[in-house]
Design an enzyme around this catalytic site. Structure first.
Site, PDB file in Angstrom:
ATOM      1  N   ASP A 284     -87.688  -7.057  87.995  1.00 18.06           N
ATOM      2  CA  ASP A 284     -88.930  -7.830  88.089  1.00 18.06           C
ATOM      3  C   ASP A 284     -88.979  -8.906  86.997  1.00 18.06           C
ATOM      4  O   ASP A 284     -88.874  -8.614  85.818  1.00 18.06           O
ATOM      5  CB  ASP A 284     -90.091  -6.828  87.930  1.00 18.06           C
ATOM      6  CG  ASP A 284     -91.467  -7.467  87.821  1.00 18.06           C
ATOM      7  OD1 ASP A 284     -91.603  -8.663  88.126  1.00 18.06           O
ATOM      8  OD2 ASP A 284     -92.412  -6.740  87.443  1.00 18.06           O
TER       9      ASP A 284
ATOM     10  N   HIS B 198     -97.168  -6.249  84.766  1.00 15.54           N
ATOM     11  CA  HIS B 198     -95.736  -6.567  84.748  1.00 15.54           C
ATOM     12  C   HIS B 198     -95.182  -6.590  83.323  1.00 15.54           C
ATOM     13  O   HIS B 198     -95.881  -6.946  82.369  1.00 15.54           O
ATOM     14  CB  HIS B 198     -95.489  -7.930  85.401  1.00 15.54           C
ATOM     15  CG  HIS B 198     -95.901  -7.998  86.829  1.00 15.54           C
ATOM     16  ND1 HIS B 198     -95.045  -7.695  87.873  1.00 15.54           N
ATOM     17  CD2 HIS B 198     -97.089  -8.306  87.404  1.00 15.54           C
ATOM     18  CE1 HIS B 198     -95.690  -7.829  89.021  1.00 15.54           C
ATOM     19  NE2 HIS B 198     -96.929  -8.201  88.762  1.00 15.54           N
TER      20      HIS B 198
END
Length: 558
Positions: free
Chosen positions: A198, A371
């Site tokens: 990610d 994130h």
């Protein structure tokens, strides 16, 4: 025989969405005649996509190889990972493997779309392994802004690839479910062929704060509010919703949930035990309204200023159940996704006009990202020690920044591959390279139409929006070609007819002359006549107005 072995000893990883963009994440993993798919998400249209509801990946490659596709595996329940599941499964009914909350959210979407959950689908737990042809797929607990998020390790005949899904390393998670550092380390010791990680926060230095760090600021807002509290956040952010409900209960307040997507998420999370709510804390909005204002908390959708969301409707007094009143405190417990800033600003302005106190600034500390920032990305690389590295989930600059982070962690630059949607990443035990592309791109969904709106239709919509339309209707005698009615002109979005009579009369005259000239030349083809009308009007109207409306000639035979 040798040719067959050559064909099957290479692993192909093919992103169908999520590279070079935020959203519509989907990836195919192929070894020989077997394919598994990880995630099938959507993204939302940009301002140029007039009238489009959502955007999904182009699944052409999977449909062309439908007999090879074994299963769909899902990392977590956010829209950008599950939003296109119903569109994929209606054409490719393969078993779905996902954790309980994720599968619950998917089942809700499938029911809405009238698509059955394919046979063989099953809920899995973090730590479970699923054998699919030559693949052994393991779900590994990670932290994110929705419970039950997992990375997926896929062990193949050429090595193990690790797809992180969306992740961060939260040392104090709300639900007490920690990232499985031990398993990530074990995989690193055994050897990870490729890490697909990610990249969303690749430009952000340091660490992403824990979701728990939001609580003191939320508590302060809830305690200080003089009247009713309305909190807007992402419908799927169950951890944020849990914190809001817990604080409300501790302060003796009651909660109503408003907004279809949030109502669905809360209902499923309650049923599956992912939300813990003291009895009597959540009430229907009708009952909540009978309580003193300082006892009311409304959790709602609309943190991105979406025009049809509950909060946006409240801000313009267009919501059937809730009206904003002076003294309300409205809390945006989310940051604007890039591209949504104007919509959010519009909603904030409208709320202020109705007398609300609005808390939306990042400095209020009521939102943290789900994130990993750079230091956590480094930790993921150092725990798993991959031979090859592929940054995924992010716009191009994010992928590039993640590449630099991996280099700083000692991954050789030649072992880092940056691609785009459709890129074929090919791996053997000792090599990694880009070997081509498959069909990929965007499929636009407008109402019930999937993919029937393309570039040409969007171009027409843009022209209609910018320049308007002029419809020219002429009745012509079939035998003689003489005009027996019209030309009549209908203008929409081009000029106001009553104030432009001179312009339109001259336009009609030019149409008459053009038709007469064509008839004199014995041109009976309607297509040619229409083209002539379009050309002469286009030139004339541009000379007079410097606008280029869409011109639609209609010739009626009588």
């Amino acid at each position: 025989m040798a040719r067959h072995r050559e064909k099957t000893n290479k692993l192909h990883v093919i992103p169908l969405g999520g590279l070079g963009e935020i959203g519509k994440n989907s990836m195919a993993v192929q070894y020989g005649d077997d394919i598994i798919v990880i995630d099938a998400g959507l993204s939302f249209p940009d301002e140029e996509m007039l009238g489009i509801d959502i955007v999904i990946p182009d699944f052409t490659y999977l449909l062309e190889n439908r007999e090879k596709v074994r299963a769909l595996l899902i990392t977590h329940g956010h829209e950008d990972h599950i939003g296109a599941v119903s569109y994929l499964l209606r054409n490719l009914p393969v078993p779905v493997y996902a954790t309980r909350l994720t599968l619950g959210l998917i089942e809700g979407k499938l029911e809405e779309a009238g698509v059955p959950l394919p046979p063989g689908s099953q809920a899995v737990r973090a730590g479970d392994q699923v054998k699919l042809g030559p693949f052994t797929c393991e779900f590994i607990r990670v932290n994110h802004s929705i419970p039950d998020s997992c990375a997926i390790a896929v062990t193949t005949p050429v090595g193990t690839i690790l797809h992180t899904g969306d992740f961060k390393f939260d040392q104090t998670p709300i639900d007490g479910e920690f990232t499985d550092y031990q398993r990530l380390t074990e995989l690193g010791k055994k050897g990870v062929l490729a890490l697909l990680a990610d990249s969303t926060n690749a430009e952000r230095p340091g660490y992403t704060p824990s979701e728990r760090s939001v609580r003191p600021n939320l508590e302060r807002v809830f305690r200080d509010a003089r009247g009713r509290i309305l909190m807007a956040t992402f419908a799927s952010n169950v951890h944020r919703i849990q914190q809001a409900i817990s604080i409300a209960a501790e302060l003796g307040k009651k909660v109503a949930v408003v907004g279809r997507s949030m109502e669905n998420t809360v209902k499923i999370a309650l049923e599956l035990g992912y939300l813990h709510v003291p009895d009597g804390t959540i009430l229907p909005v009708e009952e909540l309204r009978r309580l003193p204002l300082q006892s009311q908390v409304i959790l709602t959708t609309g943190s991105q200023g979406e025009p049809m969301s509950a909060l946006s409707r409240m801000s313009v007094n267009d919501h059937k159940a809730v009206e904003i009143i002076p003294g309300d405190t409205v809390l945006f417990a989310a940051t604007a996704i890039p591209g949504n800033e104007k919509s959010v600003a519009r909603t904030v302005n409208n709320l202020y006009r109705r007398g609300a106190e609005v808390i939306y600034d990042r400095s209020a500390g009521v939102h943290v990202s789900g994130h990993a920032s750079q230091e956590e990305q480094k930790l993921m690389i150092n725990l798993t020690r991959p031979k090859f590295f592929v940054p995924i989930h992010g716009e191009y600059r994010m992928l590039l920044k993640h590449k630099q982070t991996a280099e700083a962690c000692g991954v050789p630059p030649e072992n880092i591959l940056i691609g785009e949607n459709g890129t074929i990443f090919e791996f053997t035990r000792n090599s990694a390279q880009i070997v081509g592309k498959v069909t990929s791109g965007q499929v636009l969904v407008d109402g019930l139409g999937v993919g029937d709106v393309g570039n040409i239709v969007l171009r027409d919509r843009r022209q209609l929006a910018q320049e308007g339309i002029l419809v020219v209707v002429v009745a012509v005698d079939r035998e003689t070609g003489i005009i027996v009615g019209g030309p009549d002109m209908v203008s929409r979005g081009f000029v106001y007819v009553r104030e432009s009579e001179g312009l339109l009369e001259e336009a009609k005259e030019r149409v008459r002359r053009t038709l007469a000239e064509q008839m004199d030349r014995n041109v009976p083809e309607w297509a040619v006549l229409k083209s002539s009308i379009r050309d002469v009007l286009s030139r004339y109207l541009y000379e007079r107005t410097h606008r280029r409306p869409m011109i639609l000639p209609i010739i009626v035979e009588v």
